[in-house]
Design a protein around this motif. Structure first.
Motif, mmCIF file in Angstrom:
data_model
loop_
_atom_site.group_PDB
_atom_site.id
_atom_site.type_symbol
_atom_site.label_atom_id
_atom_site.label_comp_id
_atom_site.label_asym_id
_atom_site.label_seq_id
_atom_site.Cartn_x
_atom_site.Cartn_y
_atom_site.Cartn_z
ATOM 1 N N GLN A 266 0.578 -1.208 0.516
ATOM 2 C CA GLN A 266 -0.314 -0.027 0.142
ATOM 3 C C GLN A 266 0.669 1.050 -0.413
ATOM 4 O O GLN A 266 0.602 2.011 -0.427
ATOM 5 C CB GLN A 266 -1.143 0.258 1.290
ATOM 6 N N VAL A 267 2.096 1.283 1.260
ATOM 7 C CA VAL A 267 3.118 2.362 0.796
ATOM 8 C C VAL A 267 3.797 2.327 -0.887
ATOM 9 O O VAL A 267 3.658 3.634 -1.477
ATOM 10 C CB VAL A 267 3.756 1.917 1.744
ATOM 11 N N VAL A 268 4.085 1.743 -1.221
ATOM 12 C CA VAL A 268 4.714 1.763 -2.487
ATOM 13 C C VAL A 268 3.436 1.739 -3.649
ATOM 14 O O VAL A 268 3.916 3.091 -4.465
ATOM 15 C CB VAL A 268 4.769 0.404 -3.145
ATOM 16 N N ALA A 269 2.092 1.775 -3.101
ATOM 17 C CA ALA A 269 1.630 2.010 -4.181
ATOM 18 C C ALA A 269 0.734 3.916 -4.012
ATOM 19 O O ALA A 269 -0.022 4.828 -4.729
ATOM 20 C CB ALA A 269 -0.420 1.282 -4.202
ATOM 21 N N LEU A 270 1.013 3.770 -3.113
ATOM 22 C CA LEU A 270 0.392 5.479 -2.328
ATOM 23 C C LEU A 270 1.690 6.531 -3.123
ATOM 24 O O LEU A 270 1.772 7.414 -3.461
ATOM 25 C CB LEU A 270 0.346 5.709 -0.582
ATOM 26 N N PHE A 271 2.895 6.664 -2.973
ATOM 27 C CA PHE A 271 4.216 6.842 -3.110
ATOM 28 C C PHE A 271 4.912 6.507 -3.623
ATOM 29 O O PHE A 271 5.892 7.803 -4.424
ATOM 30 C CB PHE A 271 5.460 7.397 -1.626
ATOM 31 N N GLY A 272 4.763 5.256 -4.648
ATOM 32 C CA GLY A 272 5.547 5.339 -5.879
ATOM 33 C C GLY A 272 5.069 6.069 -7.206
ATOM 34 O O GLY A 272 4.214 6.389 -7.115
ATOM 35 N N GLU A 273 5.964 6.753 -6.919
ATOM 36 C CA GLU A 273 6.101 6.905 -8.863
ATOM 37 C C GLU A 273 6.403 6.283 -10.156
ATOM 38 O O GLU A 273 7.697 5.776 -10.479
ATOM 39 C CB GLU A 273 7.075 8.284 -9.099
ATOM 40 N N ASP A 274 5.839 6.269 -11.761
ATOM 41 C CA ASP A 274 5.876 5.390 -12.517
ATOM 42 C C ASP A 274 7.405 6.161 -13.084
ATOM 43 O O ASP A 274 6.748 6.912 -13.244
ATOM 44 C CB ASP A 274 4.514 5.521 -13.316
ATOM 45 N N ASP A 275 7.757 4.748 -13.667
ATOM 46 C CA ASP A 275 8.850 5.615 -14.114
ATOM 47 C C ASP A 275 8.610 5.682 -15.656
ATOM 48 O O ASP A 275 9.435 5.591 -16.680
ATOM 49 C CB ASP A 275 9.925 4.380 -14.088
ATOM 50 N N GLY A 276 7.026 4.868 -16.424
ATOM 51 C CA GLY A 276 7.022 6.154 -17.397
ATOM 52 C C GLY A 276 7.047 5.326 -18.759
ATOM 53 O O GLY A 276 6.860 5.213 -19.433
ATOM 54 N N ASP A 277 7.833 3.926 -18.243
ATOM 55 C CA ASP A 277 7.776 2.595 -19.138
ATOM 56 C C ASP A 277 7.511 1.784 -18.754
ATOM 57 O O ASP A 277 6.527 0.933 -19.483
ATOM 58 C CB ASP A 277 9.649 2.455 -19.474
ATOM 59 N N THR A 278 7.940 0.824 -17.812
ATOM 60 C CA THR A 278 7.659 -0.513 -17.604
ATOM 61 C C THR A 278 6.250 -0.396 -16.356
ATOM 62 O O THR A 278 5.099 -1.014 -15.646
ATOM 63 C CB THR A 278 8.657 -0.642 -16.440
ATOM 64 N N GLY A 279 6.436 0.747 -16.128
ATOM 65 C CA GLY A 279 5.044 1.214 -14.235
ATOM 66 C C GLY A 279 5.334 -0.217 -13.730
ATOM 67 O O GLY A 279 4.480 0.549 -12.128
ATOM 68 N N LYS A 280 6.745 0.314 -13.286
ATOM 69 C CA LYS A 280 7.563 0.197 -12.277
ATOM 70 C C LYS A 280 7.633 0.964 -10.871
ATOM 71 O O LYS A 280 8.055 1.843 -10.879
ATOM 72 C CB LYS A 280 8.689 -0.847 -12.295
ATOM 73 N N LEU A 281 7.066 1.294 -9.668
ATOM 74 C CA LEU A 281 6.811 1.832 -8.767
ATOM 75 C C LEU A 281 8.221 1.523 -7.545
ATOM 76 O O LEU A 281 8.640 2.611 -7.087
ATOM 77 C CB LEU A 281 5.330 1.920 -7.799
ATOM 78 N N THR A 282 8.419 0.840 -7.881
ATOM 79 C CA THR A 282 9.758 0.141 -7.050
ATOM 80 C C THR A 282 11.382 -0.018 -8.135
ATOM 81 O O THR A 282 11.186 -0.174 -8.897
ATOM 82 C CB THR A 282 9.512 -1.480 -5.631
#
Length: 367
Positions: free
Chosen positions: A146-162
């Motif tokens: 949930q923390v990752v979903a709340l604060f992670g930023e999409d890298d604009g390519d693969t959609g990875k937040l981590t």
């Protein structure tokens, strides 16, 4: 049986992903590792993390969520999985992760009596003391998502937040924890997640979860500074501060749902309440003692604290994200404690490994 499909495997134990190939059979998914090993995942135990979404990775997990994720990024692979497994269910807890400690209605009735008789702080400490470690670990992993979903930023390519630190970056993380584990002071197996975000912060979650934001990594001059941050977050975890805030912050109605099982993880309660000064002091002292036992100097940590405590670039997060670098009145004292600890010794981490860790979220990936 499908053709070989490319995928990434997160084993739930580290934040690093492993490239694997996959075949889907009638009853199981065969995962082939680069070292020749094979893992079989039963189709009766597999769920979709979320509904298939064009442009987003397709993720699979176990029904009993142990942190394992099998991720398909390639459109052809995603389509092949969808075609081969058309009736695969979507995890009910994908949006709001769930956990339960089944003590029953009788247990809750006893809790209410104790709350009235002894008061909230005493009961909270009792709950923390009896809370099963396995449930705590599951809780930490659920809240991490949930923390990752709340604060992670999409890298604009693969959609990875981590960000995966790669082999070199992982070696740097392992070197820090190996020094700490050698002291005998750790009672958890710690998992580190790097969140793609400009926020300069780190968090501790129940059960041995340490979350480091990439903005903080980029602001560090040495692995010794990271070790100090890690030691502080470990202190919060070893002293059960996250669990304490969770239980004390939840309303009685929420506690009832937790105790009787099947409750939604109240991530808001966990994040909205910063640690008390007493908890921060306790975590600081634990960190200094841990670094002394591990022979890691605290000067770089003090310098980092001092530099970041003077910045208020992320004040908008102050109400929902506990900050290790909060500029409350005792901050100068905290910095002085680390600066005056007089601990000698440094981490022996190869420069290439440290550089790979700091650059883990760069567009070009770790060095």
């Amino acid at each position: 049986m499908t053709n070989l499909l490319n995928a990434r495997l997160f084993d739930g134990k580290t934040s690093a992903a492993r490239d694997v190939t996959v075949e889907i059979f009638d009853r199981y998914i065969a995962v082939y590792h680069s070292d020749g090993k094979e893992t079989n995942l039963s189709l009766t135990e597999i769920l979709l993390c979320e509904k298939p979404n064009p442009g987003k990775p397709l993720r699979l997990r176990n029904k009993t969520d142990n942190g394992l994720r099998l991720v398909f990024d390639d459109n052809a692979a995603k389509q092949a999985v969808t075609n081969a497994l058309p009736s695969l269910s979507v995890a009910e807890g994908s949006t709001h992760a769930r956990f339960g400690l089944t003590l029953g209605i009788t247990g809750f009735s006893i809790l209410v009596v104790l709350l009235i008789w002894l008061g909230l702080p005493v009961v909270v400490n009792m709950l923390v003391a009896i809370y099963p470690k396995s449930q705590e670990i599951e809780l930490g992993r659920s809240v991490r998502e949930q923390v990752v979903a709340l604060f992670g930023e999409d890298d604009g390519d693969t959609g990875k937040l981590t960000c995966a630190p790669g082999d070199r970056g992982q070696k740097a993380i392992d070197a820090i924890f190996d020094r700490f584990k050698a002291t005998g002071a750790l009672s958890y197996h710690y998992e580190t997640t790097i969140i793609r975000s400009d926020i300069e912060n780190a968090l501790s979650l129940p059960g041995g979860q340490v979350l480091v934001f990439s903005g903080l990594l980029k602001n560090m001059n040495s692995p010794d500074a990271l070790a100090g941050v890690m030691a502080h977050e470990i202190g919060h975890n070893e002293k059960h501060h996250s669990l304490n805030k969770l239980f004390s912050g939840a309303a009685l109605s929420q506690l009832a749902r937790l105790i009787t099982g099947g409750a939604q993880v109240p991530v808001g309660f966990l994040l909205e309440q910063s640690y008390s000064r007493g908890m921060e002091t306790e975590a600081d002292q634990f960190a200094i003692n841990l670094m002394r036992a591990a022979s890691i100097n605290t000067n770089d940590t003090a310098a980092l604290f001092k530099r970041l405590s003077s910045e208020s670039r992320y004040a908008k997060y102050s109400k929902i994200l506990p900050e290790i670098f909060s500029s409350h009145p005792e901050m100068e004292h905290r910095i002085a404690q680390f600066g005056n600890a007089n601990i000698t010794g440094n981490l022996d981490i190869a420069a290439a490994n440290w550089r790979a860790l700091r650059n883990a979220c760069d567009d070009e990936g770790p060095d």
